[in-house]
Design a protein around this motif. Structure first.
Motif, PDB file in Angstrom:
ATOM      1  N   LEU A 175      -5.818  -0.718   4.487  1.00 56.77           N
ATOM      2  CA  LEU A 175      -4.634   0.126   4.707  1.00 56.77           C
ATOM      3  C   LEU A 175      -3.468  -0.692   5.247  1.00 56.77           C
ATOM      4  O   LEU A 175      -2.311  -0.466   4.866  1.00 56.77           O
ATOM      5  CB  LEU A 175      -4.977   1.258   5.673  1.00 56.77           C
ATOM      6  CG  LEU A 175      -5.975   2.311   5.191  1.00 56.77           C
ATOM      7  CD1 LEU A 175      -6.180   3.373   6.266  1.00 56.77           C
ATOM      8  CD2 LEU A 175      -5.498   2.961   3.890  1.00 56.77           C
ATOM      9  N   MET A 176      -3.763  -1.642   6.132  1.00 54.93           N
ATOM     10  CA  MET A 176      -2.708  -2.516   6.655  1.00 54.93           C
ATOM     11  C   MET A 176      -2.080  -3.338   5.532  1.00 54.93           C
ATOM     12  O   MET A 176      -0.855  -3.489   5.463  1.00 54.93           O
ATOM     13  CB  MET A 176      -3.284  -3.439   7.732  1.00 54.93           C
ATOM     14  CG  MET A 176      -3.693  -2.728   9.015  1.00 54.93           C
ATOM     15  SD  MET A 176      -4.767  -3.742  10.076  1.00 54.93           S
ATOM     16  CE  MET A 176      -3.610  -5.004  10.622  1.00 54.93           C
ATOM     17  N   LEU A 219       1.705   1.033   8.602  1.00 52.34           N
ATOM     18  CA  LEU A 219       1.124  -0.206   9.113  1.00 52.34           C
ATOM     19  C   LEU A 219       0.772  -0.064  10.595  1.00 52.34           C
ATOM     20  O   LEU A 219      -0.281  -0.543  11.038  1.00 52.34           O
ATOM     21  CB  LEU A 219       2.106  -1.355   8.905  1.00 52.34           C
ATOM     22  CG  LEU A 219       1.683  -2.729   9.425  1.00 52.34           C
ATOM     23  CD1 LEU A 219       0.376  -3.177   8.775  1.00 52.34           C
ATOM     24  CD2 LEU A 219       2.785  -3.759   9.185  1.00 52.34           C
ATOM     25  N   ALA A 220       1.623   0.603  11.357  1.00 52.02           N
ATOM     26  CA  ALA A 220       1.358   0.806  12.781  1.00 52.02           C
ATOM     27  C   ALA A 220       0.085   1.630  12.997  1.00 52.02           C
ATOM     28  O   ALA A 220      -0.771   1.279  13.817  1.00 52.02           O
ATOM     29  CB  ALA A 220       2.556   1.490  13.440  1.00 52.02           C
ATOM     30  N   PHE A 262      -7.231  -7.075   3.079  1.00 48.66           N
ATOM     31  CA  PHE A 262      -5.769  -7.012   3.150  1.00 48.66           C
ATOM     32  C   PHE A 262      -5.167  -7.172   1.749  1.00 48.66           C
ATOM     33  O   PHE A 262      -4.250  -6.444   1.361  1.00 48.66           O
ATOM     34  CB  PHE A 262      -5.225  -8.129   4.052  1.00 48.66           C
ATOM     35  CG  PHE A 262      -5.402  -7.885   5.517  1.00 48.66           C
ATOM     36  CD1 PHE A 262      -4.801  -6.810   6.138  1.00 48.66           C
ATOM     37  CD2 PHE A 262      -6.164  -8.748   6.288  1.00 48.66           C
ATOM     38  CE1 PHE A 262      -4.953  -6.582   7.500  1.00 48.66           C
ATOM     39  CE2 PHE A 262      -6.330  -8.544   7.641  1.00 48.66           C
ATOM     40  CZ  PHE A 262      -5.726  -7.464   8.261  1.00 48.66           C
ATOM     41  N   GLY A 263      -5.697  -8.152   0.995  1.00 54.45           N
ATOM     42  CA  GLY A 263      -5.165  -8.414  -0.336  1.00 54.45           C
ATOM     43  C   GLY A 263      -5.399  -7.276  -1.307  1.00 54.45           C
ATOM     44  O   GLY A 263      -4.517  -6.930  -2.102  1.00 54.45           O
ATOM     45  N   GLY A 308       1.831  -2.935   4.436  1.00 56.75           N
ATOM     46  CA  GLY A 308       2.688  -4.114   4.473  1.00 56.75           C
ATOM     47  C   GLY A 308       3.267  -4.444   3.111  1.00 56.75           C
ATOM     48  O   GLY A 308       4.412  -4.895   3.000  1.00 56.75           O
ATOM     49  N   SER A 309       2.482  -4.220   2.053  1.00 62.71           N
ATOM     50  CA  SER A 309       2.962  -4.483   0.696  1.00 62.71           C
ATOM     51  C   SER A 309       4.085  -3.525   0.316  1.00 62.71           C
ATOM     52  O   SER A 309       5.091  -3.935  -0.285  1.00 62.71           O
ATOM     53  CB  SER A 309       1.806  -4.358  -0.293  1.00 62.71           C
ATOM     54  OG  SER A 309       2.227  -4.602  -1.609  1.00 62.71           O
TER      55      SER A 309
END
Length: 417
Positions: free
Chosen positions: A322-323, A300-301, A269-270, A327-328
């Motif tokens: 990718l999420m 994000l979806a 995620f990071g 989100g970023s």
């Protein structure tokens, strides 16, 4: 895309080096502790609902506290408020580590400590964000806002990478103790910042703190750009962000793995957030940011659907990246728009509402998702949330031009600074 030299220039100032150095240290400790306490809750209970409840207790206090904290940040010394709230977070981390090390921790105590930590974090967020225009010249403010988010996501990568092996070798309490030390460092370096008095305090205190809270809520709600984009962010966070708050059940049930794999997913995620954040920051302009913010939720979806639908861990890691990226893009975009469109005297209260969204809405989503997982498994509640979020994205795109015209137009009058 503009050169990344804009980021380098924003980081060249003395204040920036102190501020972002402390931020990187404390947020790395924060992500280490998040991994540790989430895994601890899973070990104590074996229940996705309890893991979701832990996330809820950490994040939900923002519902009540954030609007009040924003009003306090606008009428108090923001630097002192930052230092005091960071000290409180460090002390709570030290207490948590001690209880775990002495085998006195229970899920009930862990939930109470999470509530207290959530309250302290809700005060820290608007205070830190509000004095950011005093860190750098006005021309470097967009880059500084982007750097703030990038720092958070660098920590989101480093923290889990450190925490996973430590948990596997020594357990969770040393990880939490390191977070206490990280916040001690952030606390003692905060007074080194040199911030102009006009940025340390938004306005003189009035007779009614509660009246100022209501003024901030009304200001954001009635604003033709801030109101819609904040509502859009809130609903999408409830629907999609809960997955990231209850990762342990996905790790064990969907992928059949342990704490080290939880750290890998969190780091993914990071990494995704960092790469996407650099791309957004390097654009060097506000135009088009509203569109990016809305499309980020759409991405994000889609990536969340892929994460929930697979049992193959490498693909899950790819979807997690990718999420994080999507989100970023959304988060940095909304923060840039909020900083630019808010009147200076209202900035703390507007940013406190953003803090409420980023903390309380994922908490509610985690609680709902955890409850749904107990009844229907992890996959189908997650996919239902994805479907609903795509409807929210369609709503945002239908109103894109009107929102963007307000948020990306000339900034509000700053003469009352």
């Amino acid at each position: 895309m503009a050169s990344l030299s804009t980021l380098t220039r924003a980081l060249s100032h003395r204040n920036s080096k102190i501020f972002f150095g402390a931020s990187l240290t404390s947020w790395t400790g924060l992500w280490m502790q998040r991994i540790a306490v989430s895994w601890l809750a899973w070990e104590l209970t074996g229940s996705a609902l309890w893991v979701g409840a832990l996330a809820f207790c950490d994040l939900a206090p923002a519902v009540i506290v954030s609007p009040i904290a924003g009003a306090v940040a606008d009428r108090s010394d923001r630097l002192r408020m930052t230092m005091q709230s960071q000290a409180a977070i460090g002390l709570l981390a030290a207490a948590t580590a001690a209880l775990v090390a002495t085998e006195m921790m229970t899920i009930g105590i862990l939930l109470v400590l999470s509530v207290l930590g959530g309250i302290a974090a809700s005060f820290a967020q608007p205070a830190r964000q509000s004095f950011m225009p005093g860190l750098v010249p006005a021309a470097d403010l967009p880059a500084a806002v982007a750097l703030n988010s990038l720092t958070f996501n660098v920590a989101r990568f480093i923290g889990p990478a450190i925490a996973g092996p430590i948990i596997a070798l020594a357990g969770v309490w040393p990880v939490i103790a390191l977070n206490a030390l990280a916040y001690l460092f952030a606390t003692v370096t905060t007074p080194m910042l040199v911030i102009d008095a006009t940025e340390r305090r938004g306005h003189a205190a009035t007779a009614s703190l509660w009246g100022e809270v209501l003024d901030g809520v009304r200001y954001a709600a009635r604003h033709p750009g801030l109101g819609p984009i904040l509502w859009f962010s809130a609903v999408s966070a409830v629907l999609l962000r809960g997955v990231q708050e209850i990762l342990p059940p996905y790790v064990e049930r969907a992928f059949g793995r342990g704490a080290e794999s939880l750290a890998v997913l969190t780091a993914a995620f990071g990494v995704g957030a960092l790469v996407a954040g650099l791309a957004v920051a390097a654009r060097g302009r506000l135009a088009g940011t509203t569109r990016l913010s809305i499309l980020g939720v759409g991405a994000l979806a889609v990536s969340t659907a892929g994460f929930a639908a697979t049992n193959w861990f490498p693909f899950g890691v790819f979807c997690a990246a990718l999420m994080g990226a999507a989100g970023s893009v959304h988060g940095i975009g909304v923060q840039m728009l909020a900083q630019s469109a808010s009147e200076p005297a209202m900035r703390g209260r507007v940013l406190s509402l953003w803090g409420l969204i980023t903390r309380a809405c994922p908490a509610l989503g985690a609680l709902l998702l955890g409850a749904g997982a107990e009844l229907f498994g992890l996959r189908w509640p997650t996919l239902l949330a994805v479907l609903l979020s795509l409807l929210v994205v369609a709503w945002g795109l239908a109103r894109l031009d009107r929102i963007a015209a307000v948020l990306e137009g000339p900034p509000p009058d700053h003469t009352n600074r």
